[in-house]
Enzyme design. Structure first.
Site, PDB file in Angstrom:
ATOM      1  CG  ASP A 113      48.310  54.019  42.710  1.00 32.26           C
ATOM      2  OD1 ASP A 113      48.288  54.093  41.477  1.00 32.26           O
ATOM      3  OD2 ASP A 113      48.722  53.016  43.323  1.00 32.26           O
ATOM      4  CB  ALA A 114      41.722  55.272  42.456  1.00 35.32           C
TER       5      ALA A 114
END
Length: 642
Positions: A455-456
């Site tokens: 989930d950058a």
């Protein structure tokens, strides 16, 4: 700056205000978790496990690497030796042990209502080939291994040897009644039972059916933890040697080697019966020499004996079932090939060399078509040497078991067992370049990454890693070569933000990436570390959980719930009644004084309208896993890394 993240996490864990430890005469004992109302393998947060102690060693070993100060590692080992390795007073009658008659056979039962289970003197058992060489090597008849569970605060009140005194920490046990006994169905009891509590025979006649009960002591080792202690000391020696300080931990290396020598009890069938096609309790013969050794790390080994020294007896057992998640190829490598850790006994080094190869074969045999590692194998089907299903796959004559040891929930459904094991495989690959380890990782790593989201785009707030797995099919019978197992499959069926599992996955990917040069593995690992940093709080790193409490107050219903045999009655130290109709909660009434209890009670009273409380928990092992993941990045990819 992951090295600074390690020190920040370390200081939070060691800060007395955080609540991870209790101090006893200057020594620290880690709790399972800061929070108290938590029910998983331990049934209370202020118990502790041998796993936690092995992680305590891990924390201090990395601290020694970063700072050059090895005294905290010495302190951690001293605490372990003082509190969770039984001493002479805890195991007083080992000298009466007869290796030619190690234990009386007791069949495991399919469900709790099969207990107490009878002792059966007519079933042949094998010979214990370790006892004599261990006693002559170390000059003692005692076992040097950790018991798996301590009541750190003496919450139950068993005290020393069940005498009810305020002696803390107290040796206790819970699981005793077969593969379907979940934690919700356990009856806690003292590891040393002098009949002060429970019924007229203490707690013994809840588990074994005998004609005459004697006051006794008994302990159970979790090989996963002792092997991790050896693994930690391998790394401690590597780092101390780099600093020119290996002499500072030489004494600890000797103790780790000794622990590894005794850990060989985990390599043997429960009753030292011959390995392979062992069907029929009375017909399967007892083993001679090492033909009762499967050379894997099984789920436990246990030892016990009488309290009465004037009428002394003692027993020892191994375990017939081995789970993939307990294997530790790096510990086997260290005990067989690293001079400072090679055991002193005549056959210890050779046994660990055999185990090293056997464990790698085991993981190859269990690798699914997708890459995940399936459950394990047993030499005793259903724990009673029963007849297995026709056509069941075999490994050295042992039978494939997709859920070895316990079935509620299925033991290999937790993704954590994947990363605990694969981290060790990745470390072995990093250290040695072993081709078998490389091949296993080359298939496992892409599968794990495929099901991981760092989930950058959102700073890691919504990262996820696999949680529950489902298995189908079976591996091909092992003939010495991995076939790809086209008929063995795994599916990821749920995901979580389990911070300990996340950190262990990151470590696995980093060690693999360092040796292989896999940039995707490294990027995923760093993304997971950054996601963990996004969830820092005042005492560590945690994410929200919503545990289920639905089985907290379930009495026995004929298939599950807390089972107490008809006519049996007794009391816990605080007066809670143990009798038919009792529940997990009713024999643990202290939980009603827990800060979380009002919310749990409101949910139990109205589950349709009042949801279970959402909590954040700080498990000791998970917090240390996080700290060491940060330190591992600095070790492998920091400014001074090779």
């Amino acid at each position: 700056s992951y090295d600074q993240a390690f020190l920040e996490q370390y200081e939070k864990i060691k800060d007395p205000a955080s609540g991870y430890f209790r101090e006893f005469n200057g020594l620290l004992v880690p709790y399972h978790s800061v929070e108290t109302m938590i029910v998983e393998a331990p049934d209370h947060g202020h118990q502790t496990t041998s796993e936690a102690f092995s992680y305590y060693l891990w924390l201090e070993a990395y601290y020694g690497r970063v700072t050059g100060d090895w005294k905290p590692l010495h302190d951690a080992w001293e605490s372990m030796e003082t509190f969770i390795i039984p001493g002479t007073k805890d195991q007083p009658t080992n000298s009466a042990y007869n290796p030619n008659s190690p234990a009386t056979y007791i069949p495991e039962q399919p469900n709790a209502d099969g207990y107490p289970s009878p002792l059966m003197n007519n079933v042949p058992v094998g010979q214990d080939p370790l006892a004599q060489e261990l006693s002559s090597t170390y000059g003692t008849n005692e076992i040097y291994g950790m018991h798996w569970l301590l009541d750190v605060d003496n919450v139950y009140g068993f005290g020393f040897c069940g005498d009810g005194t305020d002696d803390a920490p107290a040796y206790i046990n819970t699981y005793q009644r077969g593969a379907r006994e979940s934690v919700w169905e356990t009856i806690p009891h003292p590891s040393c039972d002098d009949f002060t509590h429970g019924g007229p025979n203490g707690y013994l006649d809840l588990f074994t059916d005998d004609q005459n009960y004697a006051k006794q002591w008994r302990y159970t080792n979790a090989p996963n933890a002792d092997a991790r202690a050896v693994q930690v000391m391998f790394w401690a020696h590597e780092w101390a040697k780099e600093q020119g300080k290996e002499n500072e931990i030489a004494g600890l290396m000797d103790k780790a080697s000794k622990m590894g020598d005794y850990l060989r009890y985990a390599m043997f069938d429960k009753y030292f019966k011959k390995i392979g096609n062992c069907v029929g309790a009375t017909s399967c013969p007892g083993g001679q020499g090492k033909d009762s050794a499967h050379y894997l790390l099984s789920w436990y080994y246990s030892w016990g004996g009488s309290l009465d020294t004037s009428s002394a007896w003692a027993w020892r057992i191994g375990s017939s079932s081995s789970h993939q998640g307990y294997q530790n190829v790096l510990a086997a490598y260290a005990l067989s090939q690293v001079p400072e850790l090679q055991p002193d006994s005549p056959t210890g080094v050779q046994d660990w060399a055999t185990s090293f190869d056997r464990q790698l074969e085991f993981l190859q045999w269990l690798q699914s078509a997708e890459g995940g590692i399936a459950g394990g194998a047993t030499n005793s089907w259903k724990g009673s040497y029963d007849t297995p299903p026709t056509g069941l796959s075999q490994f050295y004559g042992m039978y494939y078991d997709w859920q070895p040891v316990w079935n509620d929930p299925p033991s290999n459904n937790w993704f954590g067992f994947q990363v605990w094991n694969m981290e060790r495989v990745a470390q072995l690959y990093y250290v040695t370049g072993d081709a078998r380890a490389e091949a296993i990782l080359d298939k496992w790593v892409p599968w794990a990454i495929q099901h991981t989201d760092v989930d950058a785009d959102n700073g890691g707030q919504n990262f996820q890693v696999p949680s529950d797995l489902e298995w189908s099919g079976q591996p091909d019978t092992w003939t010495g070569t991995y076939t790809g197992n086209p008929n063995l499959h795994v599916q990821v069926v749920s995901y979580s933000q389990d911070v300990g599992v996340t950190a262990a996955l990151a470590k696995t990917l980093m060690y693999y990436a360092k040796r292989s040069g896999d940039t995707t593995a490294l990027a995923t690992a760093e993304g997971l570390l950054d996601a963990l940093l996004a969830h820092r709080d005042s005492i560590g790193i945690a994410t929200p959980e919503q545990p289920s409490w639905d089985r907290l107050d379930d009495p026995w219903d004929g298939s599950e719930g807390l089972y107490v045999p008809p006519g049996w009655s007794g009391t816990m130290p605080n007066g809670d009644r143990i009798e038919p109709g009792a529940t997990f909660l009713s024999i643990r009434s202290f939980y009603k004084n827990d800060p979380l209890w009002p919310q749990v009670e409101a949910h139990l009273n109205d589950p349709q309208n009042v949801p279970a409380p959402i909590v954040e928990r700080h498990r000791f092992w998970a917090q240390v896993e996080i700290a060491t993941a940060f330190a591992a990045h600095d070790e492998l990819f920091g400014a001074g890394a090779p």
